[in-house]
Structure formats: C-alpha cells, structure tokens
Design a protein around this motif. Structure first.
Motif, mmCIF file in Angstrom:
data_model
loop_
_atom_site.group_PDB
_atom_site.id
_atom_site.type_symbol
_atom_site.label_atom_id
_atom_site.label_comp_id
_atom_site.label_asym_id
_atom_site.label_seq_id
_atom_site.Cartn_x
_atom_site.Cartn_y
_atom_site.Cartn_z
ATOM 1 N N HIS A 137 0.808 -1.211 0.000
ATOM 2 C CA HIS A 137 0.000 0.000 0.000
ATOM 3 C C HIS A 137 0.844 1.265 0.000
ATOM 4 O O HIS A 137 0.418 2.292 -0.538
ATOM 5 C CB HIS A 137 -0.971 -0.006 1.184
ATOM 6 N N GLU A 155 -6.927 6.521 0.488
ATOM 7 C CA GLU A 155 -7.033 5.764 1.744
ATOM 8 C C GLU A 155 -8.380 5.069 1.852
ATOM 9 O O GLU A 155 -8.470 3.923 2.320
ATOM 10 C CB GLU A 155 -6.809 6.679 2.940
ATOM 11 N N GLU A 156 -9.436 5.738 1.429
ATOM 12 C CA GLU A 156 -10.770 5.137 1.479
ATOM 13 C C GLU A 156 -10.833 3.889 0.602
ATOM 14 O O GLU A 156 -11.403 2.860 1.005
ATOM 15 C CB GLU A 156 -11.816 6.150 1.022
ATOM 16 N N GLY A 159 -8.642 1.022 2.012
ATOM 17 C CA GLY A 159 -9.171 0.480 3.256
ATOM 18 C C GLY A 159 -10.531 -0.172 3.117
ATOM 19 O O GLY A 159 -11.173 -0.496 4.120
ATOM 20 N N SER A 160 -10.965 -0.368 1.883
ATOM 21 C CA SER A 160 -12.286 -0.948 1.640
ATOM 22 C C SER A 160 -12.220 -1.879 0.435
ATOM 23 O O SER A 160 -11.138 -2.250 -0.018
ATOM 24 C CB SER A 160 -13.297 0.178 1.370
#
Length: 234
Positions: A137, A155-156, A159-160
């Motif tokens: 990442h 980041e969204e 993280g999903s």
C-alpha cells in the motif's frame, strides 16, 4: 475514438504493448481525438499480497525447470522490452497480487482518463523498472500521489473493497469478448487486437476504425459542368 485496453500491471507484454500502441499513435493524424481507457484483468487472481517468491521462481515452478529456467524466460522478456526502450528489472520483481492496484486505477478513471493513463504508466514503471512491490500500500500511495490523486480518497479505497465490482465487471467483459490473455485492445467496440502487436498493426486498425466512423466523400464527375467563384463556363 475510444481504445479500451485490458491488461495487468504485472504483465510484461502489457507494458511492451503499451509502448507499441504509443508508437502507432505518434504517427496517427487523429491521435488527439483518441481516448484510452484501461480495463482490469488479473493474470493470477491467487497471487499473494505478501510476496513469497520472485517472478523467476514463480515461472520456474509453474512451467518447470526451477528458478534457472524461470530466469531464462525473464532474460528473453527483458531483451524484448529493451527493443521498446524499456529497461526491465523483471529478474528482481516479486510475484504479487494486483487487486488493489486495479481498484486504484478505477479511482483514477473516475477522475479522468488522463489521470488513469498516468497512473497505469506509474504502476508499470514501479513494477518493471524499479522492481517495487505493487501490492504494498505504501507503493500504491506513492504512485497515486505522483499522478495527483486525492490522498483521502486513496485511503478510502485501499481500506475498503470499493471498485471491486467495477474490476469484476471488466473481467467479465473480457471473457465475453473471448479474451483469454492480455494485453487485449478493443477499438470503438468493434475491433479487437490480441497481444502486443507491432506498431504497424495498431496503425492499420486505427486507420480502419477512424475511416469507418468518418467516411470520406467519394466525388464523381468533374468541374466542366459546374459553376465556380469565377462564374459559369458556357
């Protein structure tokens, strides 16, 4: 004109094919009117996100002969890439999964096709030229920052599972087209090009596709029986 390109960021022929297409576009008079869109394809959906072997080791295990045989394949590929001006470090690259890289490419596409093209180039260079781990990442964040993607949105996504459905839709469409490998190019939804073909092949298809949608007027007759700006010849 739209060219959709199914590829993976760990596919060496995809990088070579990208360069060959760019060579063809450089000599195409309507290149400014061509839109490139990258579609997702995973060469190895089961590849680990945490690397456990190099590309050479993976090839030797898959096709037999061990790391030495795998390295021979790598050497041949690096020689082909060099002909296109690409200095691969494929022998140092790691065998990793690309699902998160593909999801970031969809995020980039949501911003603009130009942003997606820039991110694609950055990810390919990270893997093949710099031998970086494109499942990491931190590497993906750095690539996204280079092309100006919003850090919070990156980041969204990381993280999903955002854009996982878009990625799967791309893979299903490739199967519907009959693509079993990449790179696979589709020009205006009508012409399919399989593999990293020579620039001349791309140029031929580009011209044909353009002429199909921009037909040239075929003029019959001469000017003897017509009036011009200087009057009529009677």
């Amino acid at each position: 004109m739209r060219i959709e390109i199914w590829s993976d960021v760990v596919c060496p022929w995809c990088y070579v094919g990208k360069r060959r297409l760019e060579t063809a576009l450089a000599g195409f008079e309507h290149a400014a009117d061509v839109e490139l869109v990258y579609r997702s394809f995973q060469l190895d959906p089961a590849a680990p996100l945490v690397p456990t072997e190099t590309v050479a080791e993976s090839l030797g295990r898959k096709y037999g002969g061990g790391p030495a045989a795998g390295q021979q394949m790598v050497d041949k590929m690096e020689a082909v890439a060099a002909e296109e001006g690409l200095l691969f470090r494929l022998g140092e690259a790691q065998h990793v999964g690309t699902v998160d890289a593909h999801r970031l490419l969809h995020l980039a596409l949501a911003e603009s096709t130009a942003t997606q093209v820039a991110l694609k180039e950055e990810l390919l260079a990270a893997y093949f030229v710099r031998a970086e781990n494109v499942a990491d990442h931190d590497v993906l964040r750095a690539a996204a920052a280079t092309v100006g993607l919003d850090a919070d949105r990156v980041e969204e996504v990381l993280g999903s599972q955002e854009y996982a459905d878009a990625m799967e839709a791309d893979i299903r469409q490739a199967a519907a087209y009959g693509a079993t490998g990449v790179p696979f190019f589709v020009v205006d939804g009508r012409y399919g090009i399989s593999g990293a073909q020579p620039p001349e092949t791309f140029a031929q298809v580009l011209t044909q596709a353009w002429d199909d949608t921009h037909p040239r007027l075929q003029t019959v007759g001469g000017t003897d029986e017509a009036c011009g700006p200087d009057g009529c010849a009677i």
